[in-house]
Scaffold this motif. Structure first.
Motif, PDB file in Angstrom:
ATOM      1  N   HIS A 101       0.821  -1.217   0.000  1.00 16.64           N
ATOM      2  CA  HIS A 101       0.000   0.000   0.000  1.00 16.64           C
ATOM      3  C   HIS A 101       0.857   1.271   0.000  1.00 16.64           C
ATOM      4  O   HIS A 101       1.646   1.499   0.930  1.00 16.64           O
ATOM      5  CB  HIS A 101      -0.949  -0.012   1.193  1.00 16.64           C
ATOM      6  CG  HIS A 101      -2.001   1.063   1.115  1.00 16.64           C
ATOM      7  ND1 HIS A 101      -2.593   1.454  -0.069  1.00 16.64           N
ATOM      8  CD2 HIS A 101      -2.545   1.844   2.070  1.00 16.64           C
ATOM      9  CE1 HIS A 101      -3.466   2.419   0.165  1.00 16.64           C
ATOM     10  NE2 HIS A 101      -3.459   2.680   1.451  1.00 16.64           N
ATOM     11  N   ASN A 202      -3.889  -1.541 -11.523  1.00 13.07           N
ATOM     12  CA  ASN A 202      -4.655  -1.660 -10.268  1.00 13.07           C
ATOM     13  C   ASN A 202      -5.700  -2.769 -10.369  1.00 13.07           C
ATOM     14  O   ASN A 202      -6.566  -2.728 -11.238  1.00 13.07           O
ATOM     15  CB  ASN A 202      -5.391  -0.356  -9.960  1.00 13.07           C
ATOM     16  CG  ASN A 202      -4.460   0.734  -9.493  1.00 13.07           C
ATOM     17  OD1 ASN A 202      -3.592   1.170 -10.230  1.00 13.07           O
ATOM     18  ND2 ASN A 202      -4.641   1.181  -8.268  1.00 13.07           N
ATOM     19  N   LEU A 213      -8.627   1.865  -2.525  1.00 15.57           N
ATOM     20  CA  LEU A 213      -9.704   2.772  -2.947  1.00 15.57           C
ATOM     21  C   LEU A 213     -11.088   2.103  -3.047  1.00 15.57           C
ATOM     22  O   LEU A 213     -12.051   2.583  -2.431  1.00 15.57           O
ATOM     23  CB  LEU A 213      -9.345   3.421  -4.295  1.00 15.57           C
ATOM     24  CG  LEU A 213     -10.416   4.363  -4.831  1.00 15.57           C
ATOM     25  CD1 LEU A 213     -10.478   5.659  -4.041  1.00 15.57           C
ATOM     26  CD2 LEU A 213     -10.170   4.675  -6.313  1.00 15.57           C
ATOM     27  N   LEU A 216     -12.446   0.594   0.232  1.00 19.30           N
ATOM     28  CA  LEU A 216     -12.638   1.681   1.213  1.00 19.30           C
ATOM     29  C   LEU A 216     -13.923   2.461   0.908  1.00 19.30           C
ATOM     30  O   LEU A 216     -14.749   2.715   1.798  1.00 19.30           O
ATOM     31  CB  LEU A 216     -11.413   2.604   1.182  1.00 19.30           C
ATOM     32  CG  LEU A 216     -11.371   3.710   2.234  1.00 19.30           C
ATOM     33  CD1 LEU A 216      -9.949   3.902   2.760  1.00 19.30           C
ATOM     34  CD2 LEU A 216     -11.882   5.037   1.719  1.00 19.30           C
ATOM     35  N   ASN A 272     -10.298   8.920 -10.865  1.00 16.51           N
ATOM     36  CA  ASN A 272     -10.761   8.508  -9.536  1.00 16.51           C
ATOM     37  C   ASN A 272     -12.166   9.029  -9.224  1.00 16.51           C
ATOM     38  O   ASN A 272     -13.012   8.290  -8.715  1.00 16.51           O
ATOM     39  CB  ASN A 272      -9.798   9.011  -8.466  1.00 16.51           C
ATOM     40  CG  ASN A 272      -8.484   8.242  -8.473  1.00 16.51           C
ATOM     41  OD1 ASN A 272      -8.390   7.173  -9.084  1.00 16.51           O
ATOM     42  ND2 ASN A 272      -7.476   8.777  -7.824  1.00 16.51           N
ATOM     43  N   HIS A 309       1.741  12.036  -5.381  1.00 16.91           N
ATOM     44  CA  HIS A 309       0.674  11.231  -6.002  1.00 16.91           C
ATOM     45  C   HIS A 309       0.836  11.118  -7.524  1.00 16.91           C
ATOM     46  O   HIS A 309       0.771  12.134  -8.232  1.00 16.91           O
ATOM     47  CB  HIS A 309      -0.669  11.916  -5.673  1.00 16.91           C
ATOM     48  CG  HIS A 309      -1.866  11.087  -5.929  1.00 16.91           C
ATOM     49  ND1 HIS A 309      -3.139  11.529  -5.624  1.00 16.91           N
ATOM     50  CD2 HIS A 309      -2.027   9.849  -6.450  1.00 16.91           C
ATOM     51  CE1 HIS A 309      -4.009  10.598  -5.952  1.00 16.91           C
ATOM     52  NE2 HIS A 309      -3.353   9.572  -6.463  1.00 16.91           N
ATOM     53  N   TYR A 366      -5.906  10.113   7.159  1.00 16.18           N
ATOM     54  CA  TYR A 366      -7.022  10.984   6.762  1.00 16.18           C
ATOM     55  C   TYR A 366      -7.270  12.138   7.725  1.00 16.18           C
ATOM     56  O   TYR A 366      -8.196  12.915   7.510  1.00 16.18           O
ATOM     57  CB  TYR A 366      -8.296  10.147   6.581  1.00 16.18           C
ATOM     58  CG  TYR A 366      -8.139   9.129   5.474  1.00 16.18           C
ATOM     59  CD1 TYR A 366      -8.312   9.504   4.140  1.00 16.18           C
ATOM     60  CD2 TYR A 366      -7.796   7.807   5.747  1.00 16.18           C
ATOM     61  CE1 TYR A 366      -8.153   8.588   3.109  1.00 16.18           C
ATOM     62  CE2 TYR A 366      -7.635   6.883   4.725  1.00 16.18           C
ATOM     63  CZ  TYR A 366      -7.814   7.273   3.419  1.00 16.18           C
ATOM     64  OH  TYR A 366      -7.652   6.368   2.395  1.00 16.18           O
TER      65      TYR A 366
HETATM   66  P1  TYD Z   1      -5.005   2.798  -4.196  1.00 19.47           P
HETATM   67  O1  TYD Z   1      -6.160   1.865  -4.163  1.00 19.47           O
HETATM   68  O2  TYD Z   1      -4.308   3.118  -2.925  1.00 19.47           O
HETATM   69  O3  TYD Z   1      -3.988   2.250  -5.295  1.00 19.47           O
HETATM   70  P2  TYD Z   1      -2.644   2.943  -5.903  1.00 19.47           P
HETATM   71  O4  TYD Z   1      -2.260   4.101  -5.084  1.00 19.47           O
HETATM   72  O5  TYD Z   1      -1.666   1.831  -5.785  1.00 19.47           O
HETATM   73  O6  TYD Z   1      -2.980   3.303  -7.315  1.00 19.47           O
HETATM   74  O7  TYD Z   1      -5.507   4.184  -4.819  1.00 19.47           O
HETATM   75  C1  TYD Z   1      -6.061   4.252  -6.114  1.00 19.47           C
HETATM   76  C2  TYD Z   1      -6.253   5.723  -6.446  1.00 19.47           C
HETATM   77  O8  TYD Z   1      -7.232   6.263  -5.551  1.00 19.47           O
HETATM   78  C3  TYD Z   1      -4.988   6.556  -6.245  1.00 19.47           C
HETATM   79  O9  TYD Z   1      -4.952   7.562  -7.257  1.00 19.47           O
HETATM   80  C4  TYD Z   1      -5.191   7.194  -4.882  1.00 19.47           C
HETATM   81  C5  TYD Z   1      -6.696   7.356  -4.803  1.00 19.47           C
HETATM   82  N1  TYD Z   1      -7.289   7.268  -3.446  1.00 19.47           N
HETATM   83  C6  TYD Z   1      -8.156   8.267  -2.996  1.00 19.47           C
HETATM   84  O10 TYD Z   1      -8.443   9.250  -3.706  1.00 19.47           O
HETATM   85  N2  TYD Z   1      -8.676   8.142  -1.752  1.00 19.47           N
HETATM   86  C7  TYD Z   1      -8.385   7.096  -0.942  1.00 19.47           C
HETATM   87  O11 TYD Z   1      -8.883   7.068   0.224  1.00 19.47           O
HETATM   88  C8  TYD Z   1      -7.511   6.078  -1.420  1.00 19.47           C
HETATM   89  C9  TYD Z   1      -7.150   4.894  -0.554  1.00 19.47           C
HETATM   90  C10 TYD Z   1      -6.990   6.207  -2.682  1.00 19.47           C
END
Ligand code: TYD
Ligand code: NAD
Length: 367
Positions: A101, A202, A213, A216, A272, A309, A366
């Motif tokens: 993660h 992903n 994401l 969650l 997203n 990011h 958060y």
């Molecule tokens: P994530 O599932 O953590 O996968 P990765 O970072 O490996 O791609 O996140 C997917 C996308 O979602 C990433 O651009 C970060 C975003 N994100 C949010 O906007 N809010 C969240 O609470 C999380 C966990 C991720």
């Protein structure tokens, strides 16, 4: 499992004996279910440390089956790996175990270096010695499951990542995976170890730990909690349904050429914020009577961006498609319906994961 595929049983002429590291995690457990179903004559030994992300419940349906064995242990434990390779006469390593993660890698990168780099090195060394001792059989395989994040971040009009895209990892997570990829490549180049490297986009699907994401957002909708979207929500990911990924890995194990790298993508690029809107729409439909807040899009909250990011990931899967005959089958709309339906009916799976440790992590990210 909701999405079912049929399999080509001609691949099973010689049964395989697999060591699956990280098989109690999200993708690993889906892979183990896939493999046991598709190749019932094969042996599957799961090695998993059961970190916070590992869950033996993910494999509960296989406990007691003769083809399956679970071993709790660490991939950094060389003695244990040597013992398992020999006593189980392993011919195929499917290496999923990792700290996975990005947000946790930003808070505490140490475990990422230890497991992803040192752990992969330990496995490679053990497998190399074992393979050499067996007189280098040409059907042995070491498949390393990696990520598209090693390639860095794309601009809106850049071509998707291919197998020749230069590495440019941006997070401690992706840097540690890049390190492990380089080791895997070097062990083929230097020692001719029959390694295969896959870089996927992903994943999403059942058994996905709540910190990522899609789970969650799904769980927060069911609990009526805010849906935290990082930054402006315009980051793009290429979503791959986990069972499509498992089919791809099956194809790579059976038909891939040692020393080669294969990119595996879902052909589903979504921003997203659009994905979160889709999740809200589908959840409103599937769970209409049971949502604390409806419409659930009212829960969407933009929060502080993740440091560093990556803006966009996209995978060009042409090579695996043309050379090995694999393509993703599940659209993001279909896959989300399956996945959200699973979270809706598996509260007993995810509720215990929202532990005090998880809440502490949540507050840290958060707050
Ligand atoms: P994530 O599932 O953590 O996968 P990765 O970072 O490996 O791609 O996140 C997917 C996308 O979602 C990433 O651009 C970060 C975003 N994100 C949010 O906007 N809010 C969240 O609470 C999380 C966990 C991720
Ligand atoms: P996960 O975090 O859900 O599972 C990881 C598993 O590895 C857990 O069961 C954990 O207990 C185990 N593990 C961790 N450290 C270990 C150690 N030292 N020894 C033994 N076991 C250990 O991860 P996932 O999402 O299933 O990812 C699996 C693999 O796929 C990882 O290598 C990851 O980098 C890669 N990957 C994941 C995604 C994704 O979208 N989830 C995308 C691209 C690549």
């Amino acid at each position: 499992m909701a999405v079912q595929y049929s399999y080509d049983s001609s691949e099973d002429a010689t049964p395989r004996r697999l060591l699956v590291t990280g098989g109690a995690g999200f993708i690993g457990s889906n892979f183990v279910h896939h493999w046991c179903h598709a190749h019932p004559s094969d042996r599957i030994v799961v090695l998993d440390a059961l970190t916070y992300a590992g869950n033996r419940q993910n494999l509960a349906a296989l406990e007691g089956q003769e083809q399956f064995r679970f071993v709790q242990g660490n991939i950094c434990d060389r003695t244990l790996i040597d013992q398992l390779l020999q006593e189980e006469a392993i011919d195929t390593v499917a290496h999923f175990a990792a700290e996975s993660h990005v947000d946790r890698s930003i808070i505490g990168p140490d475990a990422f270096i230890q497991t992803n780099v040192v752990g992969t090195f330990t496995l490679l060394e053990a497998f190399k010695q074992y393979w050499e001792h067996q007189q280098k059989p040409d059907d042995y395989r070491f498949v390393h499951v990696s990520t598209d994040e090693v390639f860095g971040s794309l601009g809106p009009d850049d071509p998707a990542f291919s197998e020749t895209t230069p590495y440019a990892p941006n997070s401690p997570y992706s840097a540690s995976k890049a390190g492990s990829d380089h080791l895997v490549r070097a062990y083929h180049h230097t020692y001719s170890l029959p390694t295969l490297l896959t870089n996927c986009s992903n994943n999403y699907g059942p058994y996905h730990y709540p910190e990522k994401l899609i789970p969650l957002m799904s769980i927060n909708i069911l609990l009526g909690k805010p849906l935290p979207v990082y930054g402006d929500g315009q980051n793009v990911r290429d979503w791959l349904y986990v069972l499509d990924h498992c089919r791809a890995l099956d194809t790579v194990i059976h038909r891939g050429i040692p020393g080669e790298t294969y990119n595996i993508g879902g052909n589903n690029e979504v921003k997203n914020i659009d994905l979160v809107q889709m999740i809200c729409r589908i959840m409103d439909e599937l769970a209409s009577q049971h949502l604390p807040v409806k419409p659930s899009r009212e829960l969407i909250t933009f929060v502080k961006d993740r440091p560093g990011h990556d803006r966009r990931y996209a995978i060009d899967s042409t090579k695996i498609k043309t050379q090995l005959g694999w393509a993703p089958l599940v659209t993001v709309e279909e896959g989300l319906r399956q996945t959200l339906g699973w979270y809706l009916t598996h509260k007993t799976w995810w509720e215990p994961l929202l532990s005090e440790e998880y809440q502490a992590y949540y507050r840290q990210v958060y707050a």
